[in-house]
Scaffold this motif. Structure first.
Motif, mmCIF file in Angstrom:
data_model
loop_
_atom_site.group_PDB
_atom_site.id
_atom_site.type_symbol
_atom_site.label_atom_id
_atom_site.label_comp_id
_atom_site.label_asym_id
_atom_site.label_seq_id
_atom_site.Cartn_x
_atom_site.Cartn_y
_atom_site.Cartn_z
ATOM 1 N N PHE A 138 40.966 34.315 25.740
ATOM 2 C CA PHE A 138 41.368 35.987 25.891
ATOM 3 C C PHE A 138 39.817 36.441 25.886
ATOM 4 C CE2 PHE A 138 44.976 34.886 23.017
ATOM 5 C CZ PHE A 138 45.783 34.668 24.166
ATOM 6 N N ILE A 139 40.008 37.625 26.847
ATOM 7 C CA ILE A 139 38.906 38.812 26.490
ATOM 8 C C ILE A 139 39.304 39.727 25.709
ATOM 9 C CG2 ILE A 139 37.764 38.179 28.619
ATOM 10 C CD1 ILE A 139 39.009 40.755 29.715
ATOM 11 N N PRO A 189 41.601 39.725 37.822
ATOM 12 C CA PRO A 189 40.474 39.950 36.835
ATOM 13 C C PRO A 189 39.768 41.366 36.617
ATOM 14 C CG PRO A 189 40.244 37.911 38.073
ATOM 15 C CD PRO A 189 41.302 38.672 38.640
ATOM 16 N N THR A 190 39.512 42.143 37.721
ATOM 17 C CA THR A 190 39.074 43.415 37.825
ATOM 18 C C THR A 190 39.883 44.221 36.951
ATOM 19 O OG1 THR A 190 37.970 42.918 39.966
ATOM 20 C CG2 THR A 190 38.314 45.350 39.012
ATOM 21 N N GLU A 191 41.398 44.282 37.102
ATOM 22 C CA GLU A 191 42.506 45.167 36.388
ATOM 23 C C GLU A 191 42.358 44.762 34.799
ATOM 24 O OE1 GLU A 191 42.938 45.163 40.668
ATOM 25 O OE2 GLU A 191 42.438 43.562 39.529
ATOM 26 N N ASN A 213 32.988 34.960 33.038
ATOM 27 C CA ASN A 213 32.427 35.915 34.090
ATOM 28 C C ASN A 213 32.472 37.261 33.690
ATOM 29 O OD1 ASN A 213 31.042 35.918 36.957
ATOM 30 N ND2 ASN A 213 33.042 37.153 37.263
ATOM 31 N N LEU A 214 33.884 37.597 33.372
ATOM 32 C CA LEU A 214 33.866 39.085 33.309
ATOM 33 C C LEU A 214 33.305 39.575 31.888
ATOM 34 C CD1 LEU A 214 38.195 39.199 33.374
ATOM 35 C CD2 LEU A 214 36.287 39.911 34.974
ATOM 36 N N ASN A 220 28.451 42.495 28.342
ATOM 37 C CA ASN A 220 28.950 42.175 27.029
ATOM 38 C C ASN A 220 29.578 43.170 26.467
ATOM 39 O OD1 ASN A 220 27.534 39.862 27.381
ATOM 40 N ND2 ASN A 220 25.839 40.775 26.946
ATOM 41 N N ALA A 221 30.397 44.182 27.127
ATOM 42 C CA ALA A 221 31.472 45.091 26.462
ATOM 43 C C ALA A 221 32.601 44.552 25.799
ATOM 44 C CB ALA A 221 31.883 46.211 27.562
#
Length: 293
Positions: A138-139, A189-191, A213-214, A220-221
């Protein structure tokens, strides 16, 4: 059996011995004839391109300038095709959710996008033998304020999971008991990153490579969770996708892949994208994965 019955029926009707001999040779020729080639071989024999379909999934498979096929799955697939003697390649870029429908609709011939082999997908397309094994992650917002590490955390904390349309993480979340209204789907991924950064979702589900990568793209947000915190059964294997009608070509692809996979030449080709010996699939077969994933 069909040919035998046909021969006996015609034998009873024909009295000319010469005709019977000719018929016998004709039926023997039909029975011994070559298997019908699939649509991909028909294209190749006609001098047309091999169309590879992929989405914008860094570092798996993504378009560069003029849709140049980049990413380690593209590099790998092009390597296998080159070993087979095929270099007339045409990239076709689409959204992730359009890969399997596009393949079945003959808009392209091979899926190189980095697709996990899943039982549900095995019902729709044919996969090559695995070219790698990978985990998900997860991000989450910087510092992971809700302490989300796995699907049970999402379920128990009534958190919102965002993931891509057609992603395996949708099935995984539901299997782990996450309610459907706690799963948001977006194109890619962008969304997913935008939804997490804006606070519209508490976690974004995807492959570990994509998550890394994201996080890098975000400055690093966001943080990336530990993939080992997810259930073992979510460990997945990637294959190259083909139409069922192209199993003749797939058989030859698998033979070439067996020699290419794990070779020094192959590893050098994909190393720039982060693929290492650690991602090699071992002895696992597509038949086993289709049954167990």
């Amino acid at each position: 059996m069909f040919m035998q019955n046909m021969y006996l029926q015609l034998k009873n009707k024909l009295s000319n011995p010469g005709a019977l001999i000719l018929l016998g040779f004709t039926l023997l020729f039909i029975q011994a004839g070559p298997a019908q080639a699939g649509p991909l071989m028909d294209r190749i024999d006609a001098g047309k391109t091999i169309r590879i379909g992929f989405a914008n999934e860094v570092p798996w498979a993504y378009p560069g300038e003029n849709n140049k096929p980049l990413g380690f799955v593209n590099a790998y697939t092009l390597g296998v095709l080159k070993e087979m003697g095929y270099t007339n390649i045409e990239p076709v870029v689409t959204e992730w959710g359009g890969l399997i429908p596009g393949l079945k609709a003959n808009r392209f011939d091979i899926i190189t996008g980095g697709m996990y082999i899943l039982n549900s997908r095995c019902q729709n397309i044919a996969f090559s033998e695995p070219m790698g094994k990978f985990g998900d992650a997860f991000i989450v917002a910087k510092g992971n304020p809700k302490g989300i590490q796995n699907y049970q955390d999402i379920k128990n904390k009534n958190a919102m999971l965002v993931t891509g349309a057609g992603y395996n993480t949708i099935e995984a979340a539901k299997k782990e008991g996450v309610a459907e209204n706690n799963i948001m789907t977006v194109p890619g991924p962008t969304e997913i990153l935008a939804a997490v950064k804006a606070g519209r979702a508490d976690a974004g589900g995807m492959t570990y490579f994509t998550a890394l990568n994201l996080a890098k793209e975000s400055g690093n947000a966001v943080d990336v969770t530990n993939p080992s915190a997810l259930p073992e059964w979510t460990l997945a294997y990637v294959g190259i996708g083909f139409r069922e009608a192209d199993r003749d070509f797939l058989k030859r692809f698998n033979a070439a892949q067996k020699k290419y996979l794990g070779s020094a030449k192959m590893l050098k080709t994909v190393e720039q994208y982060g693929y290492t010996k650690n991602q090699l699939p071992g002895e696992v077969t597509t038949a086993w994965v289709c049954k167990n994933r």
